[in-house]
Motif scaffolding. Structure first.
Motif, mmCIF file in Angstrom:
data_model
loop_
_atom_site.group_PDB
_atom_site.id
_atom_site.type_symbol
_atom_site.label_atom_id
_atom_site.label_comp_id
_atom_site.label_asym_id
_atom_site.label_seq_id
_atom_site.Cartn_x
_atom_site.Cartn_y
_atom_site.Cartn_z
ATOM 1 N N ALA A 149 32.692 54.458 40.518
ATOM 2 C CA ALA A 149 33.675 53.550 41.084
ATOM 3 C C ALA A 149 32.969 52.524 41.968
ATOM 4 N N HIS A 150 33.417 51.271 41.879
ATOM 5 C CA HIS A 150 32.877 50.218 42.735
ATOM 6 C C HIS A 150 33.974 49.181 42.958
ATOM 7 N N LEU A 166 38.507 48.344 41.259
ATOM 8 C CA LEU A 166 39.789 48.358 41.966
ATOM 9 C C LEU A 166 40.723 47.312 41.389
ATOM 10 N N PRO A 167 42.030 47.538 41.491
ATOM 11 C CA PRO A 167 42.982 46.516 41.045
ATOM 12 C C PRO A 167 42.803 45.221 41.857
#
Length: 286
Positions: free
Chosen positions: A8-9, A13-14
């Motif tokens: 994750a980075h 993200l939305p």
């Protein structure tokens, strides 16, 4: 067979969350906009755009801090693309006096696209009074003569000429205050593209001369435009803070609620009696 979980980075993200993060990072702290605060120090983006190489007072002390939030824009193309306009809109840029002249401003801002120039919302101009003459002589009703600028706040910090420290300092200060009152009044009559102009003393004049300047601006606008001429006034308390803390704001139509109409401010300053403005044209008139 083991499966790998994608890391994750930021870009996973939305978009809404990334925008919220950018807003949190680039939003100025309350101290950045308080009337009594010092002019903002140069920031990396302003320096990169050649907006602020020699601000008054001359203070080459300073290299911009490496911790500035604007350095995030240098991380990669996607962050710059997503966040540059937001960052510019939230950054209070600090301009030196010569940039009050539209030709100098246009020359130094030529590296900006129209979109980036139009995204600027907060400018502080620290200038000697001689440079502030450009406000009414060459701006033609537009901040810095630039039709792209649509500012929420324009902060002006006047500086006295060197001669004001001599034997005739008081006489020079009175003369300069009358000059500034004239320049500001002529500028405010037709200024567009600005929501609020804030003028900060910060040691330019003593308390008495500062009050003369402020009253001169208010009364000149009253004489020109009558009791309601499209601008409102707010000012710091005259009995507290001292000259270093003194400020006044001119709020233009559509900026925000608050402040006194010119007629009400003249009445307050005169102790309740409203003088006759005389046969003068109102705002928006010939």
């Amino acid at each position: 067979m083991a499966t790998t979980t994608p890391s994750a980075h930021l870009f996973t993200l939305p978009t809404e969350l990334r925008n919220a993060i950018y807003l949190y990072i680039f939003s100025p702290t309350p101290g950045d906009t308080s009337p009594a605060s010092s002019p903002p120090t140069p920031d990396p983006l302003a320096l990169a755009l050649r907006f602020d190489k020699s601000p008054y007072p001359s203070n080459p002390s300073s290299t911009p801090p490496s911790t500035s939030p604007l350095r995030l824009l240098l991380t990669n193309r996607q962050i710059h693309s997503e966040a540059a306009l937001l960052a510019i809109s939230l950054t209070p840029f600090h301009l030196a006096g010569p940039l009050a002249d539209p030709e100098n401003f246009a020359l130094r801002s030529r590296l900006l696209s129209q979109a980036k120039l139009g995204a600027i919302r907060h400018l502080t101009l620290t200038a000697r009074i001689s440079h502030l003459r450009a406000l009414n002589e060459t701006w033609a009703g537009l901040p810095f003569g630039s039709p792209e600028l649509q500012l929420e706040t324009l902060t002006i910090v006047p500086r006295r000429p060197d001669c004001s420290s001599g034997a005739y300092a008081e006489v020079a200060d009175l003369s300069q205050s009358h000059t500034l009152a004239y320049v500001f009044t002529e500028t405010f009559k037709g200024l567009r593209g600005v929501g609020v102009v804030e003028v900060r003393n910060q040691g330019c004049f003593n308390d008495v001369v500062w009050r003369i300047l402020y009253r001169g601006v208010v009364y000149r606008l009253f004489r020109w435009g009558g009791g309601e001429c499209g601008v409102r006034f707010e000012c710091s308390a005259e009995d507290g803070g001292g000259e270093q803390e003194a400020w006044f704001r001119v709020l233009f139509q559509g900026s925000r609620e608050g402040g006194n109409e010119v007629g009400a401010e003249v009445r307050r300053l005169a102790g309740g009696e409203l003088p006759d403005p005389g046969p003068t044209a109102g705002f928006g008139g010939p």
